[in-house]
Design an enzyme around this catalytic site. Structure first.
Site, PDB file in Angstrom:
ATOM      1  N   GLU A   1       3.994  -4.221  47.841  1.00  0.00           N
ATOM      2  CA  GLU A   1       3.894  -2.813  47.477  1.00  0.00           C
ATOM      3  C   GLU A   1       2.665  -2.194  48.145  1.00  0.00           C
ATOM      4  O   GLU A   1       2.636  -1.009  48.440  1.00  0.00           O
ATOM      5  CB  GLU A   1       3.782  -2.701  45.949  1.00  0.00           C
ATOM      6  CG  GLU A   1       4.009  -1.313  45.413  1.00  0.00           C
ATOM      7  CD  GLU A   1       3.224  -1.040  44.153  1.00  0.00           C
ATOM      8  OE1 GLU A   1       2.135  -0.446  44.255  1.00  0.00           O
ATOM      9  OE2 GLU A   1       3.715  -1.408  43.084  1.00  0.00           O
TER      10      GLU A   1
ATOM     11  N   SER B   1      -0.111  -3.885  41.072  1.00  0.00           N
ATOM     12  CA  SER B   1       0.998  -4.760  41.460  1.00  0.00           C
ATOM     13  C   SER B   1       0.959  -4.970  42.966  1.00  0.00           C
ATOM     14  O   SER B   1       0.957  -4.004  43.726  1.00  0.00           O
ATOM     15  CB  SER B   1       2.334  -4.109  41.114  1.00  0.00           C
ATOM     16  OG  SER B   1       2.410  -3.822  39.754  1.00  0.00           O
TER      17      SER B   1
ATOM     18  N   ARG C   1       8.731   3.368  44.203  1.00  0.00           N
ATOM     19  CA  ARG C   1       7.496   3.161  44.974  1.00  0.00           C
ATOM     20  C   ARG C   1       7.678   3.544  46.456  1.00  0.00           C
ATOM     21  O   ARG C   1       7.107   2.915  47.341  1.00  0.00           O
ATOM     22  CB  ARG C   1       7.021   1.701  44.899  1.00  0.00           C
ATOM     23  CG  ARG C   1       6.618   1.239  43.515  1.00  0.00           C
ATOM     24  CD  ARG C   1       5.386   1.995  43.013  1.00  0.00           C
ATOM     25  NE  ARG C   1       4.857   1.373  41.826  1.00  0.00           N
ATOM     26  CZ  ARG C   1       5.324   1.576  40.591  1.00  0.00           C
ATOM     27  NH1 ARG C   1       6.322   2.428  40.395  1.00  0.00           N
ATOM     28  NH2 ARG C   1       4.780   0.965  39.562  1.00  0.00           N
TER      29      ARG C   1
HETATM   30  N1  EPU Z   1       6.070 -10.735  33.215  1.00  0.00           N
HETATM   31  C1  EPU Z   1       5.907 -12.103  33.145  1.00  0.00           C
HETATM   32  N2  EPU Z   1       4.748 -12.637  33.631  1.00  0.00           N
HETATM   33  C2  EPU Z   1       3.769 -11.887  34.186  1.00  0.00           C
HETATM   34  C3  EPU Z   1       3.941 -10.493  34.269  1.00  0.00           C
HETATM   35  C4  EPU Z   1       5.118  -9.938  33.786  1.00  0.00           C
HETATM   36  O1  EPU Z   1       6.760 -12.826  32.639  1.00  0.00           O
HETATM   37  O2  EPU Z   1       2.757 -12.464  34.581  1.00  0.00           O
HETATM   38  C5  EPU Z   1       7.283 -10.133  32.634  1.00  0.00           C
HETATM   39  C6  EPU Z   1       6.962  -9.430  31.328  1.00  0.00           C
HETATM   40  O3  EPU Z   1       7.016 -10.273  30.245  1.00  0.00           O
HETATM   41  C7  EPU Z   1       8.039  -8.379  31.256  1.00  0.00           C
HETATM   42  C8  EPU Z   1       8.259  -8.023  32.711  1.00  0.00           C
HETATM   43  O4  EPU Z   1       7.764  -9.107  33.469  1.00  0.00           O
HETATM   44  O5  EPU Z   1       9.231  -8.903  30.758  1.00  0.00           O
HETATM   45  C9  EPU Z   1       7.640  -6.725  33.124  1.00  0.00           C
HETATM   46  O6  EPU Z   1       6.231  -6.795  33.006  1.00  0.00           O
HETATM   47  P1  EPU Z   1       5.314  -5.486  32.869  1.00  0.00           P
HETATM   48  O7  EPU Z   1       5.819  -4.605  31.791  1.00  0.00           O
HETATM   49  O8  EPU Z   1       3.898  -5.945  32.813  1.00  0.00           O
HETATM   50  O9  EPU Z   1       5.576  -4.651  34.167  1.00  0.00           O
HETATM   51  P2  EPU Z   1       5.804  -5.033  35.698  1.00  0.00           P
HETATM   52  O10 EPU Z   1       7.248  -4.911  36.007  1.00  0.00           O
HETATM   53  O11 EPU Z   1       5.148  -6.336  36.023  1.00  0.00           O
HETATM   54  C10 EPU Z   1       5.650  -2.570  36.539  1.00  0.00           C
HETATM   55  C11 EPU Z   1       4.891  -1.787  37.556  1.00  0.00           C
HETATM   56  C12 EPU Z   1       3.456  -1.538  37.083  1.00  0.00           C
HETATM   57  C13 EPU Z   1       3.543  -0.753  35.782  1.00  0.00           C
HETATM   58  C14 EPU Z   1       4.354  -1.562  34.770  1.00  0.00           C
HETATM   59  C15 EPU Z   1       4.586  -0.815  33.478  1.00  0.00           C
HETATM   60  C16 EPU Z   1       5.874  -2.375  39.682  1.00  0.00           C
HETATM   61  C17 EPU Z   1       5.709  -3.096  40.973  1.00  0.00           C
HETATM   62  N3  EPU Z   1       4.875  -2.509  38.820  1.00  0.00           N
HETATM   63  O12 EPU Z   1       5.028  -3.834  36.432  1.00  0.00           O
HETATM   64  O13 EPU Z   1       2.830  -0.707  38.045  1.00  0.00           O
HETATM   65  O14 EPU Z   1       2.244  -0.489  35.274  1.00  0.00           O
HETATM   66  O15 EPU Z   1       5.654  -1.867  35.312  1.00  0.00           O
HETATM   67  O16 EPU Z   1       5.493   0.227  33.697  1.00  0.00           O
HETATM   68  O17 EPU Z   1       6.897  -1.713  39.487  1.00  0.00           O
HETATM   69  C18 EPU Z   1       1.525  -0.845  40.037  1.00  0.00           C
HETATM   70  O18 EPU Z   1       2.516  -0.389  40.621  1.00  0.00           O
HETATM   71  O19 EPU Z   1       0.463  -1.111  40.638  1.00  0.00           O
HETATM   72  C19 EPU Z   1       1.629  -1.117  38.612  1.00  0.00           C
HETATM   73  C20 EPU Z   1       0.643  -1.707  37.924  1.00  0.00           C
END
Ligand code: EPU
Length: 339
Positions: A335, A239, A165
């Site tokens: 972010e 995010s 990012r």
């Molecule tokens: N999780 C939780 N609780 C929550 C949300 C997530 O426990 O409320 C856990 C999930 O169970 C999982 C892990 O966190 O084990 C990752 O969750 P998720 O796959 O939803 O992805 P993220 O890490 O929260 C990142 C990106 C998103 C992108 C997704 C999918 C960042 C800051 N965010 O989110 O990007 O869509 O991965 O690749 O890296 C964005 O940047 O605006 C964005 C939406």
């Protein structure tokens, strides 16, 4: 000279739906219009904010200066072989529409980035990423207008200094350029990125056995729609925080206390921990304070239910940061750009 409007609400131009005003506002459709405006060196426009889709922005106050909405359009195939295509898109093109155009044409590489809000020009600024793919993986070059010299400059993958990012445009080049177009290097027989569990599961649910880029794009759209709020319905900017990277020994300590903590390895010394998990564990998920809150399905997304203001959201984000530091000893970094 394009029409410069005065005292305009930015509510329709930011996905949080925050109602702040800009002293001056202009939409530009051609590079020459931007050059014309900047050439005058009008002191009223010295303070300038360039807007794409306004999807990574938290506006906490009225903007005293010129808000310039980049509407430069156009999609063009520059070069094509049996396997590869170089495709150029104007910075003002809607990102998701561009992805769909590429998917329809059979050009693979960005299907995992379907439904990300924002514009093509904003995508490299923060090296957008999702489901195992980042812009830098398919990026060829970009053209940007140097706001000082008014000359065009080309940046390649190396000079963009992409990171998680991150890019040069969030650091040493911040505020110095306006991205005008981006060239992507896409594949006609791409290697699909299905390693994210949710993609495989969704394809299975969809009954797809041999996915192509269209099916992957459809699966990503389905996942995003099920987890992430649509900014047209609930104001948000995806995010709010980045996923923090922490040292392995710190992680091991946390793991003994919280055995369920997820992690992704970065190198021998560091791991990435999902901020959404930390925020949920700390009890913030679904919390509502007046008209703002933490999304009930994804704790990493802060939302404006309507009528909220940027300072309330900023304060909520700071309270979350303080709490996560207290509970886990981890610093969360925003972010989104807070203005
Ligand atoms: N999780 C939780 N609780 C929550 C949300 C997530 O426990 O409320 C856990 C999930 O169970 C999982 C892990 O966190 O084990 C990752 O969750 P998720 O796959 O939803 O992805 P993220 O890490 O929260 C990142 C990106 C998103 C992108 C997704 C999918 C960042 C800051 N965010 O989110 O990007 O869509 O991965 O690749 O890296 C964005 O940047 O605006 C964005 C939406």
């Amino acid at each position: 000279m394009p029409n410069i409007l005065e005292n305009i609400s930015l509510k329709p131009y930011n996905t949080f739906g925050l109602d702040v005003n800009a002293d001056y506002f202009v939409e530009v459709n051609h590079l020459s219009e931007i050059q014309e405006i900047l050439h005058k060196k009008d002191p009223r426009f010295e303070n300038m904010l360039i807007l794409g889709g306004g999807s990574n922005l938290l506006l906490t106050q009225n903007f005293h200066g010129l808000v310039l909405k980049n509407n430069l359009k156009g999609i063009e195939v520059l070069e094509e072989t049996d396997e590869l295509v170089l495709i150029k898109a104007g910075a003002g093109e809607n990102w998701h529409q561009f992805v769909l155009t590429c998917v329809k044409a059979g050009f693979g590489g960005i299907e995992n980035l379907s439904l990300i809000p924002g514009t093509v020009g904003a995508a490299p600024m923060q090296n957008i990423g999702a489901y195992g793919v980042e812009i830098k993986d398919v990026f060829f070059s970009l053209e940007a207008l140097n706001l000082e010299t008014l000359e065009k400059e080309i940046f390649d993958n190396h000079t963009c200094k992409f990171g998680y990012r991150e890019s040069i445009f969030k650091h040493e080049a911040k505020g110095k350029y306006m991205i005008t177009s981006v060239v992507f290097r896409l594949q006609k027989f791409p290697k699909l990125h299905l390693e994210y569990g949710a993609i495989k599961d969704t394809l299975k649910e969809m009954g797809v056995e041999n996915p192509g880029i269209k099916e992957v794009s459809d699966a990503v759209i389905q996942i995003r729609q099920s987890k992430l709020p649509d900014p047209a319905e609930i104001g948000n900017s995806g995010s709010f925080f980045k996923n923090p990277e922490i040292y392995l020994d710190h992680f091991e300590k946390l793991k003994s206390e919280f055995p369920g903590i997820p992690s992704y390895p970065i190198d021998e010394k560091t791991v990435k921990v999902p901020a959404g998990w930390l925020i949920e564990q700390a009890g913030w998920k679904g919390k509502k304070i007046n008209n703002i809150g933490v999304h009930k399905k994804q704790a990493l997304v802060l939302v404006n239910y309507g009528g909220g203001n940027g300072n309330e959201i900023k304060e909520l984000s700071q309270n979350i940061q303080a709490d996560i530091f207290e509970k886990f000893g981890i610093n969360l970094h925003a972010e989104v750009n807070i203005i």
